[in-house]
Design a protein around this motif. Structure first.
Motif, PDB file in Angstrom:
ATOM      1  N   ASP A  55       0.831  -1.189  -0.067  1.00 16.75           N
ATOM      2  CA  ASP A  55       0.195   0.052   0.118  1.00 16.75           C
ATOM      3  C   ASP A  55       0.999   1.216  -0.128  1.00 16.75           C
ATOM      4  N   ALA A  56       1.946   1.341   0.943  1.00 10.36           N
ATOM      5  CA  ALA A  56       2.853   2.474   0.852  1.00 10.36           C
ATOM      6  C   ALA A  56       3.581   2.454  -0.350  1.00 10.36           C
ATOM      7  N   ALA A  57       3.756   1.662  -0.998  1.00  8.92           N
ATOM      8  CA  ALA A  57       4.556   1.544  -2.212  1.00  8.92           C
ATOM      9  C   ALA A  57       3.970   1.987  -3.393  1.00  8.92           C
ATOM     10  N   ALA A  58       2.658   1.601  -3.302  1.00  7.12           N
ATOM     11  CA  ALA A  58       1.539   2.167  -4.347  1.00  7.12           C
ATOM     12  C   ALA A  58       1.243   3.802  -4.250  1.00  7.12           C
ATOM     13  N   LEU A  59       1.182   3.957  -3.131  1.00  5.09           N
ATOM     14  CA  LEU A  59       0.908   5.467  -2.605  1.00  5.09           C
ATOM     15  C   LEU A  59       2.039   6.448  -3.025  1.00  5.09           C
ATOM     16  N   ALA A  60       3.281   5.857  -2.867  1.00  6.90           N
ATOM     17  CA  ALA A  60       4.646   6.560  -3.162  1.00  6.90           C
ATOM     18  C   ALA A  60       4.671   6.607  -4.598  1.00  6.90           C
ATOM     19  N   GLY A  61       4.184   5.345  -5.354  1.00  8.06           N
ATOM     20  CA  GLY A  61       4.374   5.273  -6.904  1.00  8.06           C
ATOM     21  C   GLY A  61       3.259   6.318  -7.533  1.00  8.06           C
ATOM     22  N   ALA A  62       2.323   6.604  -6.984  1.00  9.98           N
ATOM     23  CA  ALA A  62       1.409   7.519  -7.160  1.00  9.98           C
ATOM     24  C   ALA A  62       1.617   8.731  -7.363  1.00  9.98           C
ATOM     25  N   ASP A  63       2.709   9.319  -6.616  1.00 10.20           N
ATOM     26  CA  ASP A  63       3.411  10.501  -6.331  1.00 10.20           C
ATOM     27  C   ASP A  63       4.457  10.809  -7.502  1.00 10.20           C
ATOM     28  N   GLY A  64       4.747   9.769  -8.305  1.00 10.84           N
ATOM     29  CA  GLY A  64       5.709   9.731  -9.229  1.00 10.84           C
ATOM     30  C   GLY A  64       5.195  10.297 -10.519  1.00 10.84           C
ATOM     31  N   TYR A  65       4.349  11.152 -10.562  1.00 10.33           N
ATOM     32  CA  TYR A  65       3.709  11.946 -11.717  1.00 10.33           C
ATOM     33  C   TYR A  65       4.541  13.043 -12.257  1.00 10.33           C
ATOM     34  N   THR A  66       4.331  13.489 -13.403  1.00  7.91           N
ATOM     35  CA  THR A  66       4.879  14.633 -14.001  1.00  7.91           C
ATOM     36  C   THR A  66       3.704  15.576 -14.327  1.00  7.91           C
ATOM     37  N   LEU A  67       3.801  16.874 -14.135  1.00 10.66           N
ATOM     38  CA  LEU A  67       2.631  17.761 -14.337  1.00 10.66           C
ATOM     39  C   LEU A  67       2.605  18.386 -15.677  1.00 10.66           C
ATOM     40  N   ARG A  68       1.584  18.523 -16.098  1.00 13.47           N
ATOM     41  CA  ARG A  68       1.303  19.056 -17.605  1.00 13.47           C
ATOM     42  C   ARG A  68       0.136  20.082 -17.516  1.00 13.47           C
ATOM     43  N   VAL A  69       0.372  21.226 -18.023  1.00 19.15           N
ATOM     44  CA  VAL A  69      -0.522  22.344 -18.075  1.00 19.15           C
ATOM     45  C   VAL A  69      -1.119  22.283 -19.662  1.00 19.15           C
ATOM     46  N   GLU A  70      -2.503  22.068 -19.610  1.00 22.22           N
ATOM     47  CA  GLU A  70      -3.123  22.227 -20.918  1.00 22.22           C
ATOM     48  C   GLU A  70      -4.475  22.986 -21.038  1.00 22.22           C
ATOM     49  N   ALA A  71      -4.370  23.735 -21.616  1.00 24.60           N
ATOM     50  CA  ALA A  71      -5.904  24.549 -21.689  1.00 24.60           C
ATOM     51  C   ALA A  71      -5.959  25.316 -20.240  1.00 24.60           C
ATOM     52  N   GLY A  72      -5.051  25.691 -19.637  1.00 24.78           N
ATOM     53  CA  GLY A  72      -5.428  26.227 -18.155  1.00 24.78           C
ATOM     54  C   GLY A  72      -5.839  24.978 -17.210  1.00 24.78           C
ATOM     55  N   ARG A  73      -5.506  23.876 -17.429  1.00 18.65           N
ATOM     56  CA  ARG A  73      -5.865  22.656 -16.282  1.00 18.65           C
ATOM     57  C   ARG A  73      -4.608  22.076 -16.117  1.00 18.65           C
ATOM     58  N   ILE A  74      -4.308  21.660 -14.929  1.00 18.71           N
ATOM     59  CA  ILE A  74      -3.199  21.068 -14.536  1.00 18.71           C
ATOM     60  C   ILE A  74      -3.432  19.430 -14.587  1.00 18.71           C
ATOM     61  N   HIS A  75      -2.801  18.674 -15.556  1.00 16.58           N
ATOM     62  CA  HIS A  75      -2.739  17.204 -15.473  1.00 16.58           C
ATOM     63  C   HIS A  75      -1.658  16.666 -15.098  1.00 16.58           C
ATOM     64  N   ALA A  76      -1.819  15.691 -13.907  1.00 15.85           N
ATOM     65  CA  ALA A  76      -0.742  14.721 -13.477  1.00 15.85           C
ATOM     66  C   ALA A  76      -0.486  13.336 -14.311  1.00 15.85           C
ATOM     67  N   ASP A  77       0.442  13.313 -15.034  1.00 18.68           N
ATOM     68  CA  ASP A  77       0.557  11.917 -15.698  1.00 18.68           C
ATOM     69  C   ASP A  77       1.574  11.097 -15.089  1.00 18.68           C
ATOM     70  N   LEU A  78       1.003   9.796 -14.835  1.00 17.64           N
ATOM     71  CA  LEU A  78       1.798   8.917 -14.527  1.00 17.64           C
ATOM     72  C   LEU A  78       2.545   7.869 -15.754  1.00 17.64           C
ATOM     73  N   ASP A  79       4.001   7.561 -15.480  1.00 16.95           N
ATOM     74  CA  ASP A  79       4.349   6.680 -16.333  1.00 16.95           C
ATOM     75  C   ASP A  79       5.096   5.547 -15.466  1.00 16.95           C
ATOM     76  N   ASP A  80       5.295   4.330 -16.226  1.00 15.13           N
ATOM     77  CA  ASP A  80       5.793   3.471 -15.493  1.00 15.13           C
ATOM     78  C   ASP A  80       7.140   3.524 -14.773  1.00 15.13           C
ATOM     79  N   ALA A  81       8.151   4.281 -15.273  1.00 14.18           N
ATOM     80  CA  ALA A  81       9.457   4.363 -14.938  1.00 14.18           C
ATOM     81  C   ALA A  81       9.179   5.400 -13.661  1.00 14.18           C
TER      82      ALA A  81
END
Length: 145
Positions: A55-81
């Motif tokens: 559970d803790a590792a999945a929660l930490a993995g969910a924080d491994g996102y990169t932020l992207r701003v598109e049309a004034g909205r912030i998106h968090a994209d996760l990738d496997d790496a």
């Protein structure tokens, strides 16, 4: 009357050792029950610890996102790496011998992590003398989507 008394005394003397055998048998049975209970409890706690680590590792993995701003909205994209890096970093610190088996994202918003650890019985065990391989899987979603 005397014959009856002799017969009772003779019978009582012949049964004197049977109580010792019963006592030894029950003591052996009690020791086996204690060994099984201690090992079963240890296995249960090891699996619960591994579930918490997943559970803790999945929660930490969910924080491994990169932020992207598109049309004034912030998106968090996760990738496997990113998921794998975060999960492995957490397991390395608090894993106590556990390893990350798989870590990744299927949809770009949730992280799925599987961890594995080996369990060895704390006391003598005839059933699993070499221990068992335990595995746990958990999923967590990013909060920014």
């Amino acid at each position: 009357m005397r014959r009856l008394h002799r017969r009772i005394v003779r019978t009582a003397r012949g049964d004197a050792g049977s109580v010792l055998l019963l006592t030894l048998g029950y003591a052996a049975l009690a020791i086996v029950a204690i060994l099984v209970c201690v090992n079963a409890t240890s296995l249960y706690l090891a699996q619960k610890r591994l579930d918490g680590l997943a559970d803790a590792a999945a929660l930490a993995g969910a924080d491994g996102y990169t932020l992207r701003v598109e049309a004034g909205r912030i998106h968090a994209d996760l990738d496997d790496a990113g998921v794998r890096d975060q999960a492995e970093a957490l397991v390395a610190v608090v894993g106590d011998g556990a390893v990350v088996v798989t870590a990744g994202t299927a949809d770009g918003t949730s992280a799925r992590v599987t961890v594995r650890a080996d369990w060895h019985p704390p006391l003598l065990s005839l059933f699993v003398p070499d221990g068992l391989a335990l595995q746990a899987t958990a999923t967590s979603r990013t909060a920014l989507n």
